[in-house]
Design a protein around this motif. Sequence first.
Motif, PDB file in Angstrom:
ATOM      1  N   GLU A  94       0.837  -1.202   0.000  1.00 54.45           N
ATOM      2  CA  GLU A  94       0.000   0.000   0.000  1.00 54.45           C
ATOM      3  C   GLU A  94       0.871   1.250   0.000  1.00 54.45           C
ATOM      4  O   GLU A  94       2.067   1.198   0.289  1.00 54.45           O
ATOM      5  N   GLY A  95       0.258   2.362  -0.307  1.00 52.44           N
ATOM      6  CA  GLY A  95       0.963   3.628  -0.225  1.00 52.44           C
ATOM      7  C   GLY A  95       0.994   4.121   1.211  1.00 52.44           C
ATOM      8  O   GLY A  95       0.324   3.606   2.094  1.00 52.44           O
ATOM      9  N   ARG A  96       1.815   5.136   1.447  1.00 53.38           N
ATOM     10  CA  ARG A  96       1.921   5.714   2.779  1.00 53.38           C
ATOM     11  C   ARG A  96       0.715   6.605   3.031  1.00 53.38           C
ATOM     12  O   ARG A  96       0.344   7.395   2.147  1.00 53.38           O
ATOM     13  N   GLU A  97       0.100   6.485   4.204  1.00 57.40           N
ATOM     14  CA  GLU A  97      -1.087   7.277   4.488  1.00 57.40           C
ATOM     15  C   GLU A  97      -0.918   8.112   5.753  1.00 57.40           C
ATOM     16  O   GLU A  97      -0.317   7.670   6.734  1.00 57.40           O
ATOM     17  N   PHE A  98      -1.471   9.294   5.691  1.00 60.36           N
ATOM     18  CA  PHE A  98      -1.454  10.223   6.822  1.00 60.36           C
ATOM     19  C   PHE A  98      -2.334   9.686   7.943  1.00 60.36           C
ATOM     20  O   PHE A  98      -3.427   9.167   7.692  1.00 60.36           O
ATOM     21  N   LEU A  99      -1.871   9.821   9.174  1.00 61.08           N
ATOM     22  CA  LEU A  99      -2.662   9.426  10.335  1.00 61.08           C
ATOM     23  C   LEU A  99      -3.025  10.607  11.223  1.00 61.08           C
ATOM     24  O   LEU A  99      -4.187  10.784  11.580  1.00 61.08           O
ATOM     25  N   ALA A 100      -2.012  11.387  11.614  1.00 52.16           N
ATOM     26  CA  ALA A 100      -2.259  12.467  12.567  1.00 52.16           C
ATOM     27  C   ALA A 100      -1.119  13.463  12.525  1.00 52.16           C
ATOM     28  O   ALA A 100       0.009  13.108  12.182  1.00 52.16           O
ATOM     29  N   ALA A 101      -1.438  14.703  12.878  1.00 56.53           N
ATOM     30  CA  ALA A 101      -0.431  15.752  12.964  1.00 56.53           C
ATOM     31  C   ALA A 101      -0.739  16.636  14.158  1.00 56.53           C
ATOM     32  O   ALA A 101      -1.908  16.787  14.547  1.00 56.53           O
ATOM     33  N   VAL A 102       0.311  17.239  14.723  1.00 63.24           N
ATOM     34  CA  VAL A 102       0.141  18.161  15.850  1.00 63.24           C
ATOM     35  C   VAL A 102       0.973  19.403  15.583  1.00 63.24           C
ATOM     36  O   VAL A 102       2.136  19.324  15.197  1.00 63.24           O
ATOM     37  N   SER A 103       0.371  20.560  15.791  1.00 56.62           N
ATOM     38  CA  SER A 103       1.056  21.829  15.571  1.00 56.62           C
ATOM     39  C   SER A 103       2.134  22.054  16.620  1.00 56.62           C
ATOM     40  O   SER A 103       2.129  21.419  17.683  1.00 56.62           O
ATOM     41  N   TRP A 104       3.065  22.986  16.323  1.00 54.25           N
ATOM     42  CA  TRP A 104       4.159  23.155  17.279  1.00 54.25           C
ATOM     43  C   TRP A 104       3.693  23.768  18.578  1.00 54.25           C
ATOM     44  O   TRP A 104       4.304  23.561  19.622  1.00 54.25           O
ATOM     45  N   ASP A 105       2.585  24.520  18.533  1.00 59.68           N
ATOM     46  CA  ASP A 105       2.105  25.069  19.805  1.00 59.68           C
ATOM     47  C   ASP A 105       1.169  24.102  20.520  1.00 59.68           C
ATOM     48  O   ASP A 105       0.610  24.436  21.561  1.00 59.68           O
ATOM     49  N   THR A 106       0.959  22.922  19.967  1.00 59.99           N
ATOM     50  CA  THR A 106       0.164  21.816  20.517  1.00 59.99           C
ATOM     51  C   THR A 106      -1.341  22.058  20.526  1.00 59.99           C
ATOM     52  O   THR A 106      -2.104  21.194  20.948  1.00 59.99           O
ATOM     53  N   THR A 107      -1.797  23.198  20.046  1.00 61.39           N
ATOM     54  CA  THR A 107      -3.227  23.503  20.151  1.00 61.39           C
ATOM     55  C   THR A 107      -4.053  22.889  19.032  1.00 61.39           C
ATOM     56  O   THR A 107      -5.280  22.786  19.149  1.00 61.39           O
TER      57      THR A 107
END
Length: 127
Positions: A43-56
Amino acid sequence: QVNLVESGGGLVQAGDSLRLTCAVSRRTFMSLVLAWFRQAPGEGREFLAAVSWDTTVTEYRENVKDRFTISRDQAKNMAYLQIDDVKPEDAAVYFCAAAQAQGPTSAPTDENAYIIWGQGTQVSVSS
């Protein structure tokens, strides 16, 4: 130079919980957006989750947002991915990725936004 090292993978039973860790080696950790992706065999690579640098701000793939939780510890230069109620379809290589933040609340979901990648950690699931 930024290095990402994932850990926490292994063989887990369906229904268990798992926490993956991403160690980030860079003094300017706080200016980075951090994300998790995965790639299953064939399968291809899939996005799961991201967090901003300020964590908000956190972003999730729709079909995992009820079971996955991304977080980061600014003091330890670490990012985490908590996976609850692991399912057989979660078996994959999980990658941590980093991008230079475009702003404190930036949390892109596009793989092309991320230019720094770890080597990945394998998660296998027994049912």
